[in-house]
Design an enzyme around this catalytic site. Structure first.
Site, PDB file in Angstrom:
ATOM      1  N   GLY A 198      -1.510   4.334   4.502  1.00 50.59           N
ATOM      2  CA  GLY A 198      -2.475   4.315   3.405  1.00 50.59           C
ATOM      3  C   GLY A 198      -3.841   4.638   3.972  1.00 50.59           C
ATOM      4  O   GLY A 198      -4.280   3.994   4.934  1.00 50.59           O
ATOM      5  N   ALA A 199      -4.510   5.612   3.372  1.00 51.44           N
ATOM      6  CA  ALA A 199      -5.765   6.110   3.963  1.00 51.44           C
ATOM      7  C   ALA A 199      -6.749   5.014   4.381  1.00 51.44           C
ATOM      8  O   ALA A 199      -7.124   4.932   5.558  1.00 51.44           O
ATOM      9  CB  ALA A 199      -6.404   7.105   2.981  1.00 51.44           C
ATOM     10  N   ASP A 256      -5.780  10.866  -0.134  1.00 52.68           N
ATOM     11  CA  ASP A 256      -5.951  10.849   1.316  1.00 52.68           C
ATOM     12  C   ASP A 256      -7.121  11.697   1.766  1.00 52.68           C
ATOM     13  O   ASP A 256      -7.675  11.462   2.839  1.00 52.68           O
ATOM     14  CB  ASP A 256      -4.657  11.302   1.995  1.00 52.68           C
ATOM     15  CG  ASP A 256      -3.566  10.275   1.787  1.00 52.68           C
ATOM     16  OD1 ASP A 256      -2.917  10.286   0.729  1.00 52.68           O
ATOM     17  OD2 ASP A 256      -3.408   9.400   2.672  1.00 52.68           O
TER      18      ASP A 256
HETATM   19  C1  LIG Z   1      -5.023   4.145  -0.966  1.00 54.21           C
HETATM   20  S1  LIG Z   1      -4.634   5.614  -0.207  1.00 54.21           S
HETATM   21  C2  LIG Z   1      -2.902   5.573  -0.178  1.00 54.21           C
HETATM   22  C3  LIG Z   1      -2.317   6.937   0.028  1.00 54.21           C
HETATM   23  O1  LIG Z   1      -1.761   7.040   1.346  1.00 54.21           O
HETATM   24  C4  LIG Z   1      -0.375   7.273   1.213  1.00 54.21           C
HETATM   25  O2  LIG Z   1       0.151   8.055   2.219  1.00 54.21           O
HETATM   26  P1  LIG Z   1       0.975   7.337   3.428  1.00 54.21           P
HETATM   27  O3  LIG Z   1       1.885   6.326   2.793  1.00 54.21           O
HETATM   28  O4  LIG Z   1       1.708   8.494   4.086  1.00 54.21           O
HETATM   29  O5  LIG Z   1      -0.078   6.729   4.318  1.00 54.21           O
HETATM   30  C5  LIG Z   1      -0.260   7.969  -0.111  1.00 54.21           C
HETATM   31  O6  LIG Z   1      -0.707   9.306  -0.035  1.00 54.21           O
HETATM   32  C6  LIG Z   1      -1.186   7.123  -0.936  1.00 54.21           C
HETATM   33  O7  LIG Z   1      -1.604   7.659  -2.139  1.00 54.21           O
END
Ligand SMILES: CSC[C@H]1O[C@H](OP(=O)(O)O)[C@H](O)[C@@H]1O
Length: 354
Positions: A45-46, A245
């Site tokens: 999560g970003a 992101d």
């Molecule tokens: C609150 S930003 C969360 C964002 O990050 C996730 O990606 P990942 O699980 O690969 O880190 C996803 O894009 C979410 O929307």
């Protein structure tokens, strides 16, 4: 169930790869531990990976001190090396780079003031703790602006919302961005139901979003990614809310793979598509979405599901972890400083000028 917890010289990370079956934690005592945790999405999560990387740099600074690297020029060079290694863990979420840049600026300021390497390390720890604490406020503010904007647009009536991936407490330091808005609407009695896309291949929706929303007593229905179109077509969805992101200067938005398809379906069915993200997710150095680096991940994430072989071991795979939603598909972007309606180069630049 805390996503991240800093304890003097160690970062405790909830291992999200094991959820929902197991609640286990990773004890990170080195910057390499943090980099590994980010790379395998134990923390993801970003905003959350930005905060984790900030603590990773503190661990790196402590290690330099333990190795008696106290010459400040050598110490600063060591910090820059650690920051670059952490920054390379995942290329798409700009919060990672934003957090590390902010941390290095803190170190530079201390260095310019003639502080010792030990003092620089303490200042870095304070900065990481501040970043972490600020994300809590930011989540609350995004959620309030988002809920208010949706109520303005849709009226104060119960809504069924679709979301993709996980932009909740497990992606941030607090209530989340997209799920923060959903939580704020639920608090006002304005959520009928949430449809959560499972979000192949790593299933952040099935494993994380469903878990978070059920724990909060928010009605949630898990659907396969390919069901998203049908729930929209059959009039079940009033709005779509997702996280982000990286958002470029014209409002193009990178988010989990599958988000672009959801945005096209929403546009086709005249359903407003909203993005919720902190200002640290904006990268104004990029003019449009085509410039965003898209992370490609291991092929086995698609060919296998844990220990189940879903496809031939030598099947060719294309596994981008993100895609880019064009700003034209986005109704509004909710941030902690307010809402950008109909994002475009004009509205985004006007927003950042105020
Ligand atoms: C609150 S930003 C969360 C964002 O990050 C996730 O990606 P990942 O699980 O690969 O880190 C996803 O894009 C979410 O929307």
């Amino acid at each position: 169930m805390k996503t991240l917890e800093w304890r003097r010289n160690e970062l405790i990370i909830l291992d999200q790869t094991k959820l929902p079956a197991e609640e286990t934690y990773r004890r990170c005592t080195s910057w390499q531990d943090v980099k590994d945790a980010i790379s395998v999405l134990a923390v993801r999560g970003a905003p959350a990976i930005g905060v984790a990387a900030a603590y990773g740099l503190v661990l790196g600074a402590s290690e330099l001190l333990r190795r008696k690297i106290t010459d400040t020029a050598v110490f600063s060079a060591g910090l820059a090396t650690v920051a670059a290694a952490l920054d390379a863990a995942r290329p798409t979420a700009v919060n990672l780079h934003w957090a590390l840049t902010r941390m290095l600026k803190t170190a530079e300021k201390e260095l310019a003031a003639g502080k010792s390497s030990a003092a620089i390390t303490l200042a870095l720890e304070r900065e990481a703790v501040t970043l972490h604490a600020k994300d809590i406020e930011i989540n609350r503010s995004i959620s309030a602006y988002g809920a208010a904007a949706i109520i303005m647009q849709k009226g104060a009536k119960k809504l069924t919302v679709l979301t993709h991936c996980n932009a909740g407490a497990l992606a941030t330091a607090d209530i989340g961005t997209a799920l923060g808005v959903i939580r704020a609407l639920h608090k006002r009695g304005l959520i009928e139901r949430v449809y959560a896309d499972e979000t192949r291949p790593l299933l952040q929706g099935a494993r994380l979003t469903v878990t978070e929303l059920k724990a909060d007593g928010i009605p949630v229905t898990l659907i396969t990614d390919s069901t998203a179109g049908w729930v929209m077509k059959t009039g079940r969805v009033d709005a779509v809310i997702v996280g982000a992101d990286r958002i470029t200067a014209n409002g193009d938005t990178a988010n989990k793979i599958g988000t672009y398809s959801v945005s096209v379906l929403a546009k086709e069915h005249r359903i407003p598509f909203y993005v919720a993200a902190p200002l640290s997710t904006f990268d104004l150095s990029m003019t449009k979405g085509e410039e965003i680096p898209i992370e490609e991940r291991h092929h086995d994430e698609v060919r296998r599901l844990r220990d189940v072989q879903l496809a031939l071991a030598d099947a060719d795979v294309f596994n981008p972890a993100f895609d880019v939603t064009p700003h034209q598909n986005i109704e509004a972007i909710f941030t902690e400083k307010g809402t950008i309606e109909k994002p475009s180069e004009t509205t985004v630049s006007a927003f950042f000028r105020t």
